[in-house]
Structures are given as structure tokens and as C-alpha cells.
Design a protein around this motif. Sequence first.
Motif, PDB file in Angstrom:
ATOM      1  N   UNK A  13       1.468 -44.760  61.217  1.00  0.00           N
ATOM      2  CA  UNK A  13       2.200 -44.324  62.397  1.00  0.00           C
ATOM      3  C   UNK A  13       3.687 -44.352  62.062  1.00  0.00           C
ATOM      4  N   UNK A  14       4.293 -43.177  61.913  1.00  0.00           N
ATOM      5  CA  UNK A  14       5.694 -43.041  61.541  1.00  0.00           C
ATOM      6  C   UNK A  14       6.485 -42.638  62.783  1.00  0.00           C
ATOM      7  N   UNK A  15       7.474 -43.450  63.148  1.00  0.00           N
ATOM      8  CA  UNK A  15       8.299 -43.186  64.324  1.00  0.00           C
ATOM      9  C   UNK A  15       9.745 -43.084  63.860  1.00  0.00           C
ATOM     10  N   UNK A  16      10.351 -41.903  64.013  1.00  0.00           N
ATOM     11  CA  UNK A  16      11.689 -41.658  63.485  1.00  0.00           C
ATOM     12  C   UNK A  16      12.569 -41.027  64.549  1.00  0.00           C
ATOM     13  N   UNK A  17      13.770 -41.587  64.705  1.00  0.00           N
ATOM     14  CA  UNK A  17      14.714 -41.058  65.689  1.00  0.00           C
ATOM     15  C   UNK A  17      16.087 -40.966  65.041  1.00  0.00           C
ATOM     16  N   UNK A  18      16.906 -40.029  65.501  1.00  0.00           N
ATOM     17  CA  UNK A  18      18.239 -39.884  64.934  1.00  0.00           C
ATOM     18  C   UNK A  18      18.165 -39.476  63.479  1.00  0.00           C
ATOM     19  N   UNK A  19      18.777 -40.279  62.594  1.00  0.00           N
ATOM     20  CA  UNK A  19      18.696 -40.045  61.152  1.00  0.00           C
ATOM     21  C   UNK A  19      17.449 -40.670  60.534  1.00  0.00           C
ATOM     22  N   UNK A  20      16.608 -41.261  61.360  1.00  0.00           N
ATOM     23  CA  UNK A  20      15.416 -41.951  60.880  1.00  0.00           C
ATOM     24  C   UNK A  20      14.474 -41.127  60.021  1.00  0.00           C
ATOM     25  N   UNK A  21      14.340 -39.807  60.264  1.00  0.00           N
ATOM     26  CA  UNK A  21      13.447 -39.042  59.381  1.00  0.00           C
ATOM     27  C   UNK A  21      13.847 -39.080  57.907  1.00  0.00           C
ATOM     28  N   UNK A  22      15.122 -39.317  57.608  1.00  0.00           N
ATOM     29  CA  UNK A  22      15.568 -39.284  56.206  1.00  0.00           C
ATOM     30  C   UNK A  22      14.955 -40.414  55.381  1.00  0.00           C
ATOM     31  N   UNK A  49      13.798 -46.651  38.852  1.00  0.00           N
ATOM     32  CA  UNK A  49      13.068 -45.831  39.824  1.00  0.00           C
ATOM     33  C   UNK A  49      13.243 -46.334  41.265  1.00  0.00           C
ATOM     34  N   UNK A  50      13.401 -45.393  42.175  1.00  0.00           N
ATOM     35  CA  UNK A  50      13.463 -45.697  43.595  1.00  0.00           C
ATOM     36  C   UNK A  50      12.067 -45.617  44.199  1.00  0.00           C
ATOM     37  N   UNK A  51      11.856 -46.358  45.251  1.00  0.00           N
ATOM     38  CA  UNK A  51      10.650 -46.238  46.063  1.00  0.00           C
ATOM     39  C   UNK A  51      11.073 -45.936  47.500  1.00  0.00           C
ATOM     40  N   UNK A  52      10.189 -45.340  48.314  1.00  0.00           N
ATOM     41  CA  UNK A  52      10.565 -44.994  49.683  1.00  0.00           C
ATOM     42  C   UNK A  52      11.096 -46.196  50.461  1.00  0.00           C
ATOM     43  N   UNK A  63      -1.970 -30.772  61.869  1.00  0.00           N
ATOM     44  CA  UNK A  63      -2.354 -31.836  60.948  1.00  0.00           C
ATOM     45  C   UNK A  63      -3.171 -31.382  59.765  1.00  0.00           C
ATOM     46  N   UNK A  64      -3.232 -32.284  58.734  1.00  0.00           N
ATOM     47  CA  UNK A  64      -2.390 -33.480  58.678  1.00  0.00           C
ATOM     48  C   UNK A  64      -0.969 -33.142  58.221  1.00  0.00           C
ATOM     49  N   UNK A  65       0.040 -33.882  58.671  1.00  0.00           N
ATOM     50  CA  UNK A  65      -0.084 -34.994  59.605  1.00  0.00           C
ATOM     51  C   UNK A  65      -0.141 -34.524  61.044  1.00  0.00           C
ATOM     52  N   UNK A  66      -0.567 -35.413  61.954  1.00  0.00           N
ATOM     53  CA  UNK A  66      -0.341 -35.163  63.372  1.00  0.00           C
ATOM     54  C   UNK A  66       1.149 -35.354  63.605  1.00  0.00           C
ATOM     55  N   UNK A  67       1.847 -34.292  63.991  1.00  0.00           N
ATOM     56  CA  UNK A  67       3.298 -34.358  64.133  1.00  0.00           C
ATOM     57  C   UNK A  67       3.698 -33.893  65.522  1.00  0.00           C
ATOM     58  N   UNK A  72       6.275 -40.267  54.023  1.00  0.00           N
ATOM     59  CA  UNK A  72       5.367 -39.243  54.540  1.00  0.00           C
ATOM     60  C   UNK A  72       4.874 -38.350  53.408  1.00  0.00           C
ATOM     61  N   UNK A  73       5.779 -37.946  52.519  1.00  0.00           N
ATOM     62  CA  UNK A  73       5.378 -37.076  51.411  1.00  0.00           C
ATOM     63  C   UNK A  73       4.404 -37.785  50.474  1.00  0.00           C
ATOM     64  N   UNK A  74       4.615 -39.079  50.226  1.00  0.00           N
ATOM     65  CA  UNK A  74       3.675 -39.836  49.390  1.00  0.00           C
ATOM     66  C   UNK A  74       2.305 -39.928  50.055  1.00  0.00           C
TER      67      UNK A  74
END
Length: 275
Positions: free
Chosen positions: A108-117, A35-38, A162-166, A123-125
Motif C-alpha cells: 500500500x503506497x500512499x504519496x502526497x506532494x513530492x511523495x511520489x518521487x 549502489x542506491x536502494x529505494x 492494474x496492476x498497480x491499482x492506482x 513501485x517500479x521494483x
Amino acid sequence: MDDVPLPYQVTQARDETADTVTLTLAPTGTGLLAPFTPGRYALVHALGVGRIPVPVSRIDRHELALTIRSAEAVSAALCALRPGGRVGLRGPFGTGWELDRAAGQDLLVVADGLGPAPLRPLVLDALAAPQLYGHLNVLVGARTPDDILYAQQTHAWSAAHGPPHCAVTVECPGPAWEGPVGAVTALLDGARFEPGNTTAYVCGPVETVRAAARALLGNGLPAERIRVALDSFPDGDAGHDERPRPEDVLLSRNGGPVVGWDQVESPSSPAGPGT
């Protein structure tokens, strides 16, 4: 983990941007990966071409989604696959985001470029168990509006308040763009979090990770609760002419592990060139 890749088949191929594709993969035999985890990643073998490390962007029982940007021969071959195509997978590798350690805290999730992947499974969890966490903030940066990953989902989150605040920002807006313009770190001003009770998760290019981590430190977050990773897998340098800095090497090691910022940069570290 076995050294022999297991066979997986493409069940869906979704174009995210002009050069980025999300492949949904399912096992074709009796063998299953652990099993994978985030935050963890797979070694993906493009048959007859080569292999690259790719973080999982969705985990759904035995199926995995991988979001891949076409950048060289292997990634181009993978991006060209369509349903029915075959790949080999090994894994999981690397360290995870360790969301379970943030129970009761703001996120607090901060994603740039390919970071959202790599951050998407986290985030889904968190959305699936809102009772376990405080405010969930998702801050996304991209070069242009056309480069925003998972644009439909991201814009839906932003419009829903929200949620989430995006919040989403771009560096080079087109004439139709009505949102924020600039670096993703500027979105921190609108986020809802208590610095003393927050864990941050940052993923993007080296310079964005460094700028975001230092901005979060300036907002009062302790370095050990700032979890960081790169959005791609360089070969141990930061893409600059000068000698790679120690934090760049650490973030690049073993395909970009997730680490705490306290492992990357000590409080006495110099800011370095260009920062």
C-alpha cells in the motif's frame, strides 16, 4: 562514503510541473557512488551555490534520477540545469523502504506532494517482480491537477485498472478534473489489501504522513508495518508556530529517514493540536 562529491552530468532534464524538474544524472569519471536502494538519498552539490539532500526517484544501473522542486537558491539552480550541466553527488545516505521485507504481502503506497518521487523506485521494483507480492496499491494526492508528479505514468496506471491499482485525488480541482477530490487518505476505501498481511509506505508533508499513518492504524495495520518518510527536508520543525512535536523532529532528522511508525508515535501518544 567519501566526503568529496563525485562529478555527475545531466543527461536529461524533464519538467514535471511548473516548479519541479527530474534530472537524470550519469557519472563523468571513473568514480562511482555505492549502489542506491529505494528510499535513500544523495547530497547534491550545485556548483558554486550549495548542496541539498534529494531522494532518488529512479535507479538505472549507474544513472540516477532526482526529482527536485525549486524552493530556494540551491534547488532553483539545480532545476535550471539542462543536459550537459554538472553537479557533485555524495551518498547514498539515509535508510530505505526495505521492500524485500514485504515479500508475500499486499503493498500500500500512499504519496502526497513530492511523495511520489522517493516512492517511485519502490513501485517500479514491485512492478518488475509481481510474483513476489500480493495486491499493489498506489494512492497519490496533489494540490491541483497540474501538481501531479509523473502525471502521464500515473494516469496510465489509473486507466489500466492494474496492476498497480492506482487512484489519484486533488484538493483543488480545475473545471476539467473528473477524478476524486479531497485528501489522499480518502482513497484508502478503494484500495485492495488485507490489513493483517500488508506493508504500507507513506511519504508526504508532515500532516499527511501523520493522518495517513493513523488512518492505516484504524484499518488494522500494525505500526511497525507502516513505513514513513517526509517528502522534503525541514530543519527540525513542522512549520507551525507551536513547539515541534517529537514525531516531527524524528521524521526530519538526517534529511528525513524512512522509519516505522512505531518509532515515531507510541499508541499512548496524544493526538496533538489540529489532529
